[in-house]
Design a protein around this motif. Structure first.
Motif, PDB file in Angstrom:
ATOM      1  N   SER A 184       0.831  -1.207   0.000  1.00 38.05           N
ATOM      2  CA  SER A 184       0.000   0.000   0.000  1.00 38.05           C
ATOM      3  C   SER A 184       0.866   1.257   0.000  1.00 38.05           C
ATOM      4  CB  SER A 184      -0.923   0.010   1.223  1.00 38.05           C
ATOM      5  OG  SER A 184      -1.903  -0.994   1.107  1.00 38.05           O
ATOM      6  N   LYS A 185       1.995   1.177   0.684  1.00 37.14           N
ATOM      7  CA  LYS A 185       2.917   2.318   0.719  1.00 37.14           C
ATOM      8  C   LYS A 185       3.448   2.615  -0.686  1.00 37.14           C
ATOM      9  CE  LYS A 185       7.016   4.095   3.062  1.00 37.14           C
ATOM     10  NZ  LYS A 185       8.084   3.807   4.052  1.00 37.14           N
ATOM     11  N   ALA A 186       3.808   1.569  -1.430  1.00 34.20           N
ATOM     12  CA  ALA A 186       4.313   1.738  -2.792  1.00 34.20           C
ATOM     13  C   ALA A 186       3.229   2.345  -3.683  1.00 34.20           C
ATOM     14  CB  ALA A 186       4.767   0.398  -3.355  1.00 34.20           C
ATOM     15  N   LYS A 187       1.982   1.890  -3.498  1.00 39.45           N
ATOM     16  CA  LYS A 187       0.858   2.403  -4.273  1.00 39.45           C
ATOM     17  C   LYS A 187       0.661   3.895  -3.980  1.00 39.45           C
ATOM     18  CE  LYS A 187      -2.762  -0.219  -4.490  1.00 39.45           C
ATOM     19  NZ  LYS A 187      -4.046  -0.898  -4.141  1.00 39.45           N
ATOM     20  N   TYR A 188       0.760   4.246  -2.706  1.00 41.70           N
ATOM     21  CA  TYR A 188       0.567   5.641  -2.313  1.00 41.70           C
ATOM     22  C   TYR A 188       1.684   6.533  -2.851  1.00 41.70           C
ATOM     23  CZ  TYR A 188       0.075   9.841   0.499  1.00 41.70           C
ATOM     24  OH  TYR A 188      -0.059  11.147   0.889  1.00 41.70           O
ATOM     25  N   GLU A 189       2.921   6.064  -2.745  1.00 44.68           N
ATOM     26  CA  GLU A 189       4.058   6.868  -3.199  1.00 44.68           C
ATOM     27  C   GLU A 189       3.980   7.130  -4.697  1.00 44.68           C
ATOM     28  OE1 GLU A 189       6.226   8.473  -1.468  1.00 44.68           O
ATOM     29  OE2 GLU A 189       5.499   7.687   0.440  1.00 44.68           O
TER      30      GLU A 189
END
Length: 228
Positions: free
Chosen positions: A88-93
């Motif tokens: 999810s962090k990668a998606k957000y970034e």
């Protein structure tokens, strides 16, 4: 009897401890799930709305990821939960990078437009006087009594600064010149004296070829610069 009571008490304490532990794990799982769902929900927000409210979105994101990371301590399968958080962090970034790039592009466009507008207004102020001509292109202030002096200021200013004007400047000068000529047609019907009319004609006779030559020259210079 005392031994039985001790065993019962220990069992109750153990049950309570287990229950507390399970509750913490459940709360921790909810925090991780809340974080993941929040990131997914951002992707469903209309781009225009997301850009407008990005600071609030990012602040909410920072709070949720902080809670999710802290919740890992209370989970058995920390590795799996961490994988979900990282995904999810990668998606957000990736979304954040796109949003920032778009917003920076908008800022640059606004800044460029503002610079262009300011440059045009500065040129108009020099040609006609401070604040005389704005975006409304209103020439109603030009009348039979002042039109000759307006032409004088306009043409003499253009002549004095002709070497410093860009092609865009000459395009703007041509536009203003044609608008002034249009106003002259109206002023002539309002009683423009033959003497002023004759003086204006002399100014126009001198200026017409100058504006044509300098516009062409400025365009040619820009094309040379572009090739280099």
């Amino acid at each position: 009897m005392k031994s039985k009571n001790l065993l019962l008490g220990a069992a109750v304490i153990a049950l309570g401890f287990t229950s507390c532990k399970d509750e913490k794990a459940e709360q921790a799982e909810k925090k991780v799930e809340t974080y993941v769902v929040y990131v997914d929900s951002i992707g469903n927000v209309a781009e225009a709305d997301a850009k407008t409210n990005w600071e609030a979105i990012d602040a909410s994101y920072q709070m949720r990821i902080s809670d999710a990371q802290a919740a890992l301590e209370n989970l058995k399968d920390k590795e799996k939960a961490q994988e979900r958080i990282d995904a999810s962090k990668a998606k957000y970034e990736a979304l954040k990078a796109k949003m920032q790039a778009d917003m920076n592009a908008i800022k640059e466009e606004v800044a460029t437009t503002s610079t262009t507008i300011n440059s045009k207004q500065k040129l108009r102020n020099a040609l006609f006087g401070q604040g005389k001509i704005g975006d409304d292109m209103n020439f109603s202030w030009v009348n039979k009594d002042n039109i000759h002096s307006v032409y004088q200021q306009f043409i003499h200013t253009a002549e004095d600064n002709k070497d410093s004007y860009s092609r865009e400047d000459w395009d703007e000068i041509k536009l203003m010149y044609e608008a002034l000529d249009s106003r002259k047609n109206t002023v002539e019907k309002e009683g423009l004296s033959s003497d002023d009319n004759r003086k204006i004609a002399g100014l126009k006779f001198k200026f017409a070829p100058m504006i044509k030559v300098n516009r062409m020259g400025a365009k040619s210079d820009e094309m040379k610069d572009a090739k280099q």
